[in-house]
Design a protein around this motif. Structure first.
Motif, PDB file in Angstrom:
ATOM      1  N   HIS A  23       0.835  -1.208   0.000  1.00  0.00           N
ATOM      2  CA  HIS A  23       0.000   0.000   0.000  1.00  0.00           C
ATOM      3  C   HIS A  23       0.868   1.257   0.000  1.00  0.00           C
ATOM      4  O   HIS A  23       0.658   2.178  -0.803  1.00  0.00           O
ATOM      5  CB  HIS A  23      -0.917   0.005   1.235  1.00  0.00           C
ATOM      6  CG  HIS A  23      -1.710   1.271   1.381  1.00  0.00           C
ATOM      7  ND1 HIS A  23      -2.929   1.467   0.757  1.00  0.00           N
ATOM      8  CD2 HIS A  23      -1.447   2.431   2.054  1.00  0.00           C
ATOM      9  CE1 HIS A  23      -3.380   2.668   1.040  1.00  0.00           C
ATOM     10  NE2 HIS A  23      -2.502   3.278   1.842  1.00  0.00           N
ATOM     11  N   ILE A  24       1.851   1.300   0.899  1.00  0.00           N
ATOM     12  CA  ILE A  24       2.708   2.487   0.982  1.00  0.00           C
ATOM     13  C   ILE A  24       3.527   2.637  -0.298  1.00  0.00           C
ATOM     14  O   ILE A  24       3.706   3.747  -0.825  1.00  0.00           O
ATOM     15  CB  ILE A  24       3.625   2.387   2.216  1.00  0.00           C
ATOM     16  CG1 ILE A  24       2.780   2.381   3.493  1.00  0.00           C
ATOM     17  CG2 ILE A  24       4.626   3.535   2.238  1.00  0.00           C
ATOM     18  CD1 ILE A  24       3.588   2.148   4.761  1.00  0.00           C
ATOM     19  N   LYS A  25       4.022   1.518  -0.847  1.00  0.00           N
ATOM     20  CA  LYS A  25       4.805   1.560  -2.087  1.00  0.00           C
ATOM     21  C   LYS A  25       3.982   2.149  -3.225  1.00  0.00           C
ATOM     22  O   LYS A  25       4.463   3.005  -3.989  1.00  0.00           O
ATOM     23  CB  LYS A  25       5.271   0.144  -2.435  1.00  0.00           C
ATOM     24  CG  LYS A  25       6.064   0.032  -3.732  1.00  0.00           C
ATOM     25  CD  LYS A  25       6.475  -1.417  -3.955  1.00  0.00           C
ATOM     26  CE  LYS A  25       7.148  -1.596  -5.306  1.00  0.00           C
ATOM     27  NZ  LYS A  25       7.560  -3.004  -5.539  1.00  0.00           N
ATOM     28  N   ARG A  26       2.714   1.701  -3.354  1.00  0.00           N
ATOM     29  CA  ARG A  26       1.852   2.236  -4.424  1.00  0.00           C
ATOM     30  C   ARG A  26       1.563   3.732  -4.215  1.00  0.00           C
ATOM     31  O   ARG A  26       1.503   4.495  -5.180  1.00  0.00           O
ATOM     32  CB  ARG A  26       0.551   1.441  -4.488  1.00  0.00           C
ATOM     33  CG  ARG A  26       0.688   0.055  -5.129  1.00  0.00           C
ATOM     34  CD  ARG A  26      -0.663  -0.554  -5.436  1.00  0.00           C
ATOM     35  NE  ARG A  26      -1.381  -0.912  -4.215  1.00  0.00           N
ATOM     36  CZ  ARG A  26      -1.375  -2.128  -3.692  1.00  0.00           C
ATOM     37  NH1 ARG A  26      -0.681  -3.105  -4.267  1.00  0.00           N
ATOM     38  NH2 ARG A  26      -2.055  -2.386  -2.584  1.00  0.00           N
ATOM     39  N   GLU A  27       1.379   4.121  -2.965  1.00  0.00           N
ATOM     40  CA  GLU A  27       1.122   5.538  -2.674  1.00  0.00           C
ATOM     41  C   GLU A  27       2.315   6.403  -3.075  1.00  0.00           C
ATOM     42  O   GLU A  27       2.148   7.493  -3.630  1.00  0.00           O
ATOM     43  CB  GLU A  27       0.824   5.713  -1.179  1.00  0.00           C
ATOM     44  CG  GLU A  27      -0.496   5.115  -0.715  1.00  0.00           C
ATOM     45  CD  GLU A  27      -1.699   5.814  -1.337  1.00  0.00           C
ATOM     46  OE1 GLU A  27      -1.905   7.015  -1.058  1.00  0.00           O
ATOM     47  OE2 GLU A  27      -2.415   5.162  -2.133  1.00  0.00           O
ATOM     48  N   ILE A  28       3.516   5.907  -2.808  1.00  0.00           N
ATOM     49  CA  ILE A  28       4.719   6.666  -3.170  1.00  0.00           C
ATOM     50  C   ILE A  28       4.903   6.690  -4.680  1.00  0.00           C
ATOM     51  O   ILE A  28       5.177   7.736  -5.286  1.00  0.00           O
ATOM     52  CB  ILE A  28       5.961   6.064  -2.471  1.00  0.00           C
ATOM     53  CG1 ILE A  28       5.832   6.201  -0.950  1.00  0.00           C
ATOM     54  CG2 ILE A  28       7.232   6.747  -2.964  1.00  0.00           C
ATOM     55  CD1 ILE A  28       6.930   5.482  -0.178  1.00  0.00           C
ATOM     56  N   GLY A  67      14.569   1.454  -1.026  1.00  0.00           N
ATOM     57  CA  GLY A  67      14.837   2.860  -1.301  1.00  0.00           C
ATOM     58  C   GLY A  67      13.609   3.742  -1.383  1.00  0.00           C
ATOM     59  O   GLY A  67      13.709   4.885  -1.840  1.00  0.00           O
ATOM     60  N   TYR A  68      12.463   3.245  -0.920  1.00  0.00           N
ATOM     61  CA  TYR A  68      11.242   4.069  -0.968  1.00  0.00           C
ATOM     62  C   TYR A  68      11.141   5.003   0.235  1.00  0.00           C
ATOM     63  O   TYR A  68      10.568   6.089   0.135  1.00  0.00           O
ATOM     64  CB  TYR A  68       9.998   3.177  -1.052  1.00  0.00           C
ATOM     65  CG  TYR A  68       9.816   2.543  -2.415  1.00  0.00           C
ATOM     66  CD1 TYR A  68       9.278   3.270  -3.473  1.00  0.00           C
ATOM     67  CD2 TYR A  68      10.215   1.241  -2.650  1.00  0.00           C
ATOM     68  CE1 TYR A  68       9.126   2.709  -4.730  1.00  0.00           C
ATOM     69  CE2 TYR A  68      10.070   0.657  -3.903  1.00  0.00           C
ATOM     70  CZ  TYR A  68       9.529   1.395  -4.938  1.00  0.00           C
ATOM     71  OH  TYR A  68       9.387   0.835  -6.176  1.00  0.00           O
ATOM     72  N   VAL A  79       9.637   9.736   3.339  1.00  0.00           N
ATOM     73  CA  VAL A  79       9.551   9.291   1.947  1.00  0.00           C
ATOM     74  C   VAL A  79      10.758   9.803   1.177  1.00  0.00           C
ATOM     75  O   VAL A  79      11.135  10.973   1.303  1.00  0.00           O
ATOM     76  CB  VAL A  79       8.247   9.798   1.296  1.00  0.00           C
ATOM     77  CG1 VAL A  79       8.191   9.397  -0.191  1.00  0.00           C
ATOM     78  CG2 VAL A  79       7.031   9.260   2.035  1.00  0.00           C
ATOM     79  N   CYS A  80      11.364   8.924   0.388  1.00  0.00           N
ATOM     80  CA  CYS A  80      12.533   9.289  -0.425  1.00  0.00           C
ATOM     81  C   CYS A  80      12.108   9.838  -1.779  1.00  0.00           C
ATOM     82  O   CYS A  80      10.981   9.628  -2.248  1.00  0.00           O
ATOM     83  CB  CYS A  80      13.432   8.077  -0.637  1.00  0.00           C
ATOM     84  SG  CYS A  80      14.179   7.429   0.857  1.00  0.00           S
TER      85      CYS A  80
END
Length: 465
Positions: A23-28, A67-68, A79-80
């Motif tokens: 979920h967080i990966k898709r948001e970023i 690296g996210y 967040v990177c």
């Protein structure tokens, strides 16, 4: 950011930590969480989502490793900037599904390649793969010998001697990823000062390989015993590429007399014979004839073999047995290419040979193909007024020769109208033969099930009657 709204599914096969991570990966990736934005602490997020602290920690650790996000000491997670990160986006437009060779899909295809359904030795392969990897040998992932691992070459030497009558030492064998690679390697050993003679018709893949390697090619006619020696003499060729055990596409098994004539041709001058031992494992009538190389007293035969045909096309492990003179020449060149087969695959094949799996596999496959072979011949007996057949004593294909006046093109078209695919012989001719043959099609039966063979033959009897 003090909290995240994440719909977690406790019944899903995807672990909770991975659901949070995704979920967080898709948001970023979607830009909804911006670079520099602070994430909730793992303690706060686990209370909010009502999951364990370790679940959130695992998700954050995965995001940090990719690296996210980054962990800033005494401050938290941020967040990177991901502009330089590589990630795969799902295709927005579904890809159009097409058959790989561009041909229409048929209900029944007498294809000349592939293996019978259920033919791959999955259980043995899994067992051996697991056994090889469990050893945790640090050298397993190093490059290894350019000729192939010696233990595998020793196993191949033993197999070739007992199964094919090939006389060689492990030091004469080179292992490579497919026959095309081995032919390319052979060209670096021989040089280009040779003319290669090929049977007409022939195995077009080898023909194309020689073309790409810039060898002059001579087309030599065949008779019922194989390549014609007088025409081979007249061709001026220095190398003859032949398939004496089961010539493709004609299915001819070269008798001993012609083999001796061919060896005499090679012995007269500094000539070589490339023996492609095509389909040698599958023979249904008479005793197996040993490989041509086993009768060579003058070291003029270059032997090619492969596991791709007997195990599966995807098993890209072939081998070449060089005459001692050519191997010495190759060694002097300093082995210009690295090995093209991984050590893991070589180890699996080595154990497959040494532990008896290959012998059992071949016996099983011979029985399967023999059953289909006999069934197809029984079906063909109802068509003896339409055609005759040949090449049925070995391999996994045969040829049908029409005697009712039908042309090859018409036979293929009629079969296609019944959604059955057969293959014309004409595509394998290098040049128009002196004596025009009868209309002929090739039918491979290895991939089809017995029920499919029966159903396909009913359609062909209707189409060709």
């Amino acid at each position: 950011m003090n909290e995240l709204i994440i719909a977690l599914d406790s019944k899903s096969n995807i672990p909770l930590y991975e659901q949070i991570y995704l979920h967080i990966k898709r948001e970023i990736q979607g830009g909804r969480m911006k670079a520099g934005e602070r994430l909730p602490s793992s303690r706060a997020l686990c209370r909010h989502l009502m999951v364990s602290r370790s679940t959130v920690d695992l998700a954050y650790e995965q995001l940090v490793s990719e690296g996210y996000i980054e962990a800033v000491p005494c401050k938290g997670y941020y967040v990177c900037d991901i502009e330089e990160l590589y990630h795969i986006r799902p295709a927005l437009i579904p890809l159009e599904k097409k058959k790989a060779d561009g041909h229409p899909v048929y209900d029944y295809d007498f294809t000349l390649s592939g293996i019978t359904p259920g033919g791959f030795p999955y259980n043995a392969w899994k067992k051996l793969s697991k056994s090889v990897l469990q050893e945790e040998d640090p050298e397993l992932f190093l490059l290894g010998d350019a000729n192939g691992e010696r233990s595998l070459r020793e196993a191949i030497t033993s197999y070739l001697y007992y199964a094919r009558g090939v006389n060689c030492q492990p030091d004469q064998i080179i292992v490579g990823a497919g026959n095309d690679y081995l032919l390319m390697l052979l060209s670096t050993i021989l040089g280009t000062g040779y003319t290669v003679a090929m049977e007409n018709p022939t195995y077009t893949s080898a023909y194309q390989a020689f073309l790409r390697l810039n060898y002059p090619l001579a087309s030599v006619e065949m008779d019922e015993m194989g390549i014609r020696i007088p025409e081979l003499e007249e061709s001026g060729a220095d190398i003859a590429y032949v398939m004496p055990s089961h010539q493709f596409p004609m299915g001819t098994v070269m008798p001993m007399k012609r083999r001796m004539q061919l060896l005499s041709w090679a012995a007269k001058e500094k000539r070589y014979i490339i023996e492609d031992d095509y389909d040698s494992e599958f023979r249904y009538k008479g005793k197996p004839i040993p490989a041509l190389q086993g009768f060579d007293q003058n070291d003029r035969v270059i032997y090619l073999g492969t596991f791709s045909r007997s195990i599966a096309p995807a098993i890209r492990i072939s081998y070449m047995v060089l005459p001692k003179e050519l191997m010495a020449q190759y060694e002097k060149q300093g082995k210009p290419f690295s090995v093209t087969v991984s050590k893991v695959d070589q180890k699996i094949i080595e154990r497959f040979l040494n532990e008896g799996y290959y012998e059992r596999h071949l016996n099983r496959m011979r029985a399967l193909y023999k059953s289909k072979h006999d069934l197809l011949l029984r079906e063909l007996h109802d068509m003896d007024s339409v055609c005759t057949w040949s090449g049925e004593n070995a391999g996994v294909h045969l040829l049908l020769h029409f005697k009712n006046g039908m042309t090859e093109e018409e036979a293929i078209r009629r079969a296609k109208e019944e959604s059955v695919r057969v293959y014309g012989l004409s595509r394998y001719y290098l040049k128009e033969p002196v004596k025009k043959p009868r209309a002929t099609v090739l039918m491979g039966y290895g991939v089809m099930t017995e029920n499919e063979i029966v159903s396909a033959m009913k359609r062909l009897k209707r189409a060709w009657s």
